[in-house]
Design an enzyme around this catalytic site. Structure first.
Site, PDB file in Angstrom:
ATOM      1  CB  SER A 116      -0.965  -0.039   1.199  1.00 27.81           C
ATOM      2  OG  SER A 116      -1.969   0.943   1.071  1.00 27.81           O
ATOM      3  CD  GLU A 212      -2.632  -2.922  -4.034  1.00 32.04           C
ATOM      4  OE1 GLU A 212      -3.808  -3.115  -3.682  1.00 32.04           O
ATOM      5  OE2 GLU A 212      -1.863  -2.187  -3.382  1.00 32.04           O
ATOM      6  CG  HIS A 276      -5.347  -2.571  -0.333  1.00 33.49           C
ATOM      7  ND1 HIS A 276      -4.483  -2.140  -1.308  1.00 33.49           N
ATOM      8  CD2 HIS A 276      -5.122  -1.801   0.759  1.00 33.49           C
ATOM      9  CE1 HIS A 276      -3.757  -1.137  -0.826  1.00 33.49           C
ATOM     10  NE2 HIS A 276      -4.122  -0.921   0.422  1.00 33.49           N
TER      11      HIS A 276
END
Length: 306
Positions: A116, A212, A276
């Site tokens: 992330s 992502e 995620h």
């Protein structure tokens, strides 16, 4: 794009430091994550400022200087074998330029895990330290605590990396085909916002790019991909792996990805299972591998860790 240096795998008794380079960390989740690590036979140590909160900006885990000091101290401690991020959020970019990269390089290779917001640090570890890093679940992360698949795949990568040299998934191929390259990537919005920064690599040429994101509208993801395309950052990429788009607007998402990535003329795999989403796989960045988008496999030339 060249292969990067592989750190050593972990063994029972290895000391792992937990740091918080980004957002604030819930104490109960941190304690639960530390217990999981102890259950693996590791010796986890929590950095001094992990549970801090910035005095003015509540979305940061402590001040930039303290977050940077925790990461640098852990990395430069010869007794520490791995550094695991507690969670993402936002903040890694604010503290990355405060790190003494020369001192960290001199400390030698060790394992680094996160995803992330930690995408910014994956880029920096590649460009400044030349190290393979692990895009995987974090010590106080919801997925790490709640999904056995995510925990066990990370555990296997850390202790027995030869057992997870081949990653397989059930997703479709947006563009079928096979390609070889060096893995890199992470969160799309972070890669886009890192363009032009001193710690980011100049392009994805020669790479197998993993993408992502979370909680983004389709037009915002379109903007990020368009920025990477216009900047020439995607020129020469060998293949693309698309992970989870948790919380992202589904309307038009696949069509947009096909529109923006299809013209690259390289294989594009969908629903690869990292990011995620629940049960996320751990993907090493900086390793040579072969992607077969049609078969749904990524095969590493060598284990992620020595």
């Amino acid at each position: 794009m060249r292969e990067l240096t592989r750190p050593a795998r972990l063994a029972p008794g290895a000391r792992v430091a937990v740091v918080a380079p980004s957002g604030p960390v819930p104490g109960e989740r941190l304690r639960a994550g530390v217990e999981v690590l102890r259950g693996w036979g590791l010796d986890p140590v929590v950095a001094p400022h992990v549970l801090d909160r910035h005095p003015r900006f509540g979305y940061l885990a402590g001040t930039d200087a303290d977050r940077a000091a925790d990461l640098q101290s852990a990395w430069c401690d010869p007794a520490v074998d791995a550094v695991l991020c507690a969670r993402g959020g936002y903040g890694a970019q604010r503290m990355a330029d405060l790190l003494d990269w020369e001192a960290m390089r001199a400390a030698g290779p060790k394992v680094f895990v996160g995803f992330s917001d930690i995408t910014a640090l994956h880029e920096a570890f590649a460009t400044r330290l030349g190290l393979v890093t692990l895009h995987g679940p974090m010590a106080a992360g919801v997925d790490f605590l709640g999904t056995e698949r995510a925990r066990e795949h990370l555990r296997a990568t850390l202790f027995a990396p030869e057992s997870v040299r081949a990653l397989a998934w059930d997703g479709r191929a947006l563009v079928p085909g096979r390609a070889r390259g060096v893995t890199l990537g992470g969160c799309l919005t972070l890669l886009s916002s890192e363009l032009g920064s001193p710690l980011a690599r100049p392009s994805a040429r020669g790479g197998l790019l993993c993408l992502e994101d979370v909680d983004e509208e389709t037009y915002r993801l379109d903007r990020c991909l368009t920025q990477l395309l216009r900047a020439g950052w995607l020129d020469g990429v060998r293949g693309v792996l698309l992970g989870s788009w948790e919380g992202c607007a589904e309307a038009g998402l696949r069509e947009m990805l096909a529109d923006r990535l299809g013209a690259l003329g390289v294989p594009v795999a969908e629903d690869v299972g990292f990011g995620h989403g629940a049960g996320a796989l751990t993907v090493p960045f900086g390793t040579a591998a072969e992607l077969d988008a049609g078969a749904g496999t990524l095969t590493l030339d060598a284990p992620a860790l020595r």
